[in-house]
Write an enzyme that holds these catalytic residues in place. Structure first.
Site, PDB file in Angstrom:
ATOM      1  CG  HIS A  83      -2.892  -0.644  -6.962  1.00  0.00           C
ATOM      2  ND1 HIS A  83      -3.292   0.022  -5.835  1.00  0.00           N
ATOM      3  CD2 HIS A  83      -2.963  -1.979  -6.649  1.00  0.00           C
ATOM      4  CE1 HIS A  83      -3.604  -0.844  -4.879  1.00  0.00           C
ATOM      5  NE2 HIS A  83      -3.407  -2.070  -5.364  1.00  0.00           N
ATOM      6  NE  ARG A  92      -4.280  -1.417   0.197  1.00  0.00           N
ATOM      7  CZ  ARG A  92      -4.446  -2.439  -0.657  1.00  0.00           C
ATOM      8  NH1 ARG A  92      -3.535  -2.707  -1.555  1.00  0.00           N
ATOM      9  NH2 ARG A  92      -5.549  -3.170  -0.613  1.00  0.00           N
TER      10      ARG A  92
HETATM   11  N1  LIG Z   1      -0.528  -4.116  -5.278  1.00  0.00           N
HETATM   12  C1  LIG Z   1      -1.480  -4.999  -5.418  1.00  0.00           C
HETATM   13  O1  LIG Z   1      -1.992  -5.206  -6.514  1.00  0.00           O
HETATM   14  C2  LIG Z   1      -1.922  -5.814  -4.230  1.00  0.00           C
HETATM   15  C3  LIG Z   1      -2.725  -6.958  -4.436  1.00  0.00           C
HETATM   16  C4  LIG Z   1      -3.084  -7.730  -3.342  1.00  0.00           C
HETATM   17  C5  LIG Z   1      -2.662  -7.381  -2.067  1.00  0.00           C
HETATM   18  N2  LIG Z   1      -1.899  -6.275  -1.892  1.00  0.00           N
HETATM   19  C6  LIG Z   1      -1.439  -5.916  -0.533  1.00  0.00           C
HETATM   20  O2  LIG Z   1      -0.658  -6.975  -0.014  1.00  0.00           O
HETATM   21  C7  LIG Z   1      -0.943  -7.096   1.373  1.00  0.00           C
HETATM   22  C8  LIG Z   1      -0.543  -8.465   1.877  1.00  0.00           C
HETATM   23  O3  LIG Z   1      -1.443  -9.448   1.394  1.00  0.00           O
HETATM   24  P1  LIG Z   1      -1.474 -10.926   2.015  1.00  0.00           P
HETATM   25  O4  LIG Z   1      -2.631 -11.627   1.394  1.00  0.00           O
HETATM   26  O5  LIG Z   1      -0.143 -11.582   1.891  1.00  0.00           O
HETATM   27  O6  LIG Z   1      -1.739 -10.585   3.551  1.00  0.00           O
HETATM   28  P2  LIG Z   1      -1.730 -11.557   4.810  1.00  0.00           P
HETATM   29  O7  LIG Z   1      -1.914 -12.967   4.382  1.00  0.00           O
HETATM   30  O8  LIG Z   1      -2.693 -10.974   5.776  1.00  0.00           O
HETATM   31  O9  LIG Z   1      -0.251 -11.438   5.390  1.00  0.00           O
HETATM   32  C9  LIG Z   1       0.229 -10.296   6.022  1.00  0.00           C
HETATM   33  C10 LIG Z   1       1.635 -10.536   6.565  1.00  0.00           C
HETATM   34  O10 LIG Z   1       2.125  -9.319   7.140  1.00  0.00           O
HETATM   35  C11 LIG Z   1       2.565  -9.577   8.473  1.00  0.00           C
HETATM   36  N3  LIG Z   1       2.334  -8.408   9.330  1.00  0.00           N
HETATM   37  C12 LIG Z   1       1.170  -7.766   9.590  1.00  0.00           C
HETATM   38  N4  LIG Z   1       1.361  -6.758  10.448  1.00  0.00           N
HETATM   39  C13 LIG Z   1       2.676  -6.775  10.762  1.00  0.00           C
HETATM   40  C14 LIG Z   1       3.487  -5.987  11.623  1.00  0.00           C
HETATM   41  N5  LIG Z   1       2.990  -4.972  12.321  1.00  0.00           N
HETATM   42  N6  LIG Z   1       4.793  -6.287  11.702  1.00  0.00           N
HETATM   43  C15 LIG Z   1       5.316  -7.331  11.014  1.00  0.00           C
HETATM   44  N7  LIG Z   1       4.592  -8.109  10.185  1.00  0.00           N
HETATM   45  C16 LIG Z   1       3.293  -7.831  10.059  1.00  0.00           C
HETATM   46  C17 LIG Z   1       1.726 -10.756   8.931  1.00  0.00           C
HETATM   47  O11 LIG Z   1       2.364 -11.393  10.032  1.00  0.00           O
HETATM   48  P3  LIG Z   1       1.741 -12.727  10.701  1.00  0.00           P
HETATM   49  O12 LIG Z   1       1.957 -13.799   9.664  1.00  0.00           O
HETATM   50  O13 LIG Z   1       2.555 -12.921  11.894  1.00  0.00           O
HETATM   51  O14 LIG Z   1       0.281 -12.438  10.946  1.00  0.00           O
HETATM   52  C18 LIG Z   1       1.677 -11.597   7.666  1.00  0.00           C
HETATM   53  O15 LIG Z   1       2.843 -12.377   7.552  1.00  0.00           O
HETATM   54  C19 LIG Z   1      -2.442  -6.786   1.457  1.00  0.00           C
HETATM   55  O16 LIG Z   1      -2.811  -6.361   2.745  1.00  0.00           O
HETATM   56  C20 LIG Z   1      -2.602  -5.677   0.435  1.00  0.00           C
HETATM   57  O17 LIG Z   1      -2.436  -4.418   1.045  1.00  0.00           O
HETATM   58  C21 LIG Z   1      -1.521  -5.487  -2.944  1.00  0.00           C
END
Ligand SMILES: NC(=O)c1ccc[n+]([C@@H]2O[C@H](COP(=O)([O-])OP(=O)(O)OC[C@H]3O[C@@H](n4cnc5c(N)ncnc54)[C@H](OP(=O)(O)O)[C@@H]3O)[C@@H](O)[C@H]2O)c1
Length: 306
Positions: A269, A221
């Site tokens: 994006h 983000r």
């Molecule tokens: N650019 C694009 O087109 C696009 C597309 C899709 C998604 N995204 C972004 O990608 C993000 C990640 O997606 P995802 O599906 O992989 O999310 P996810 O499965 O919820 O994984 C999030 C990861 O971040 C870690 N995390 C969260 N808060 C943290 C903190 N304060 N300190 C350290 N680590 C932290 C979590 O740790 P734990 O494992 O310990 O919970 C987890 O490993 C989404 O939230 C979205 O914003 C972007």
């Protein structure tokens, strides 16, 4: 079973038709003010009015992985928010990130400049060992990206909130692990959710802890990054550049310095797009699981914010 679809900025009709086809027993419709109550909703950036007019909704299925915008709304505590769980996004993210890392590591931009000038020249091969990639966020997308990078034999570090143990990946966690993780990484890939804890986490203090010649790939983000700090660190020579897919303001304003910066690559994006058929199959499968009283993946924890 009533399913309503509410999208702020994309036409709902193709989704209404496709969800109806995938789930013939349900009554599927596009939401409009005053619409009847639904049991489940499929949403993208719905207005507060939608939430307020649907007080008996059970589940809100977001058609993306990030729920930061959705959690800004006032949601009843009984309402379960469910994010997309891969649904074809993780392989797109893996190809985007591997492309960006390899393009930087192999200096393909410099080769492009040379070949466009008709110049046949070689650059000294760089050592993979000097390009450790740190993946910040080891969730659905981050873990897939980390595994894809391992295929190309980059040293891979991972950072998450909870402690992880992934084969071949040096895993760091928690606030105490952050400095060690950054100091051990040269390329930083951000795949964390946007929460109050992670907003502005890519700033002068954290980015300057990357190894000299560091490189940032932000695919999570825009609000994770303090944009002026990135420019300062690139212009000072500490960072070699960045590939950015997300921005504090989207679309990126025409006058924004990122557009013209020679060491910054901008994409609109698009690193991992929502794929309609895969997403609908997943959401319909989850609604059917809920009907059978079974647990589902991807339920958002409102306390954690992701
Ligand atoms: N650019 C694009 O087109 C696009 C597309 C899709 C998604 N995204 C972004 O990608 C993000 C990640 O997606 P995802 O599906 O992989 O999310 P996810 O499965 O919820 O994984 C999030 C990861 O971040 C870690 N995390 C969260 N808060 C943290 C903190 N304060 N300190 C350290 N680590 C932290 C979590 O740790 P734990 O494992 O310990 O919970 C987890 O490993 C989404 O939230 C979205 O914003 C972007």
């Amino acid at each position: 079973m009533n399913i309503t679809i509410c999208f702020a900025s994309l036409p709902p009709e193709p989704w209404v038709r496709a969800v109806q086809q995938a789930f013939p027993e349900a009554a599927v419709s596009a939401w409009a003010p005053g619409a009847p109550q639904a049991d489940h909703a499929i949403v993208w950036a719905p207005p507060q009015q939608f939430i307020d007019e649907q007080p008996t909704l059970q589940t809100l299925f977001n058609i993306g992985a990030g729920v930061d915008a959705l959690l800004q709304l006032k949601l009843p505590s009984s309402l379960q928010v469910v994010r997309l769980d891969d649904a074809g996004m993780s392989v797109q993210m893996a190809e985007y990130v591997c492309h960006a890392v390899i393009r930087h590591f192999r200096e393909f931009d410099a080769y492009d400049t040379d070949t466009q000038a008709g110049k046949w020249s070689y650059r000294k091969p760089r050592s993979r060992a000097d390009f450790a990639v740190g993946v910040m966020g080891l969730g659905v997308l981050g873990e897939r990206v980390a595994k894809a990078l391992q295929v190309f034999e980059f040293p891979v570090n991972g950072y998450s909130r909870s402690v992880k143990n992934l084969p071949g990946i040096r895993c760091f966690s928690g606030p105490q692990g952050l400095s060690e993780f950054l100091a051990d990484s040269r390329v930083l890939v951000n795949l964390m959710p946007l929460t109050p804890e992670t907003e502005n986490i890519l700033n002068h203090s954290t980015l300057s802890q990357l190894q000299k010649g560091g490189y940032l790939i932000n695919v999570a983000r825009g609000k994770h990054l303090v944009e002026e700090d990135l420019i300062t660190l690139i212009d000072s020579g500490h960072l070699a550049g960045a590939t950015l897919d997300v921005f504090r303001t989207e679309p990126l304003p025409a006058e924004h310095p990122f557009w013209q910066h020679p060491q910054i690559t901008v994409t609109p994006h698009t690193s991992a797009r929502t794929l309609r058929d895969e997403s609908i199959a997943q959401i319909v499968g989850k609604i059917q699981a809920l009907q059978r009283g079974e647990p589902i993946n991807g339920v958002v924890d409102p306390q954690k914010g992701y």
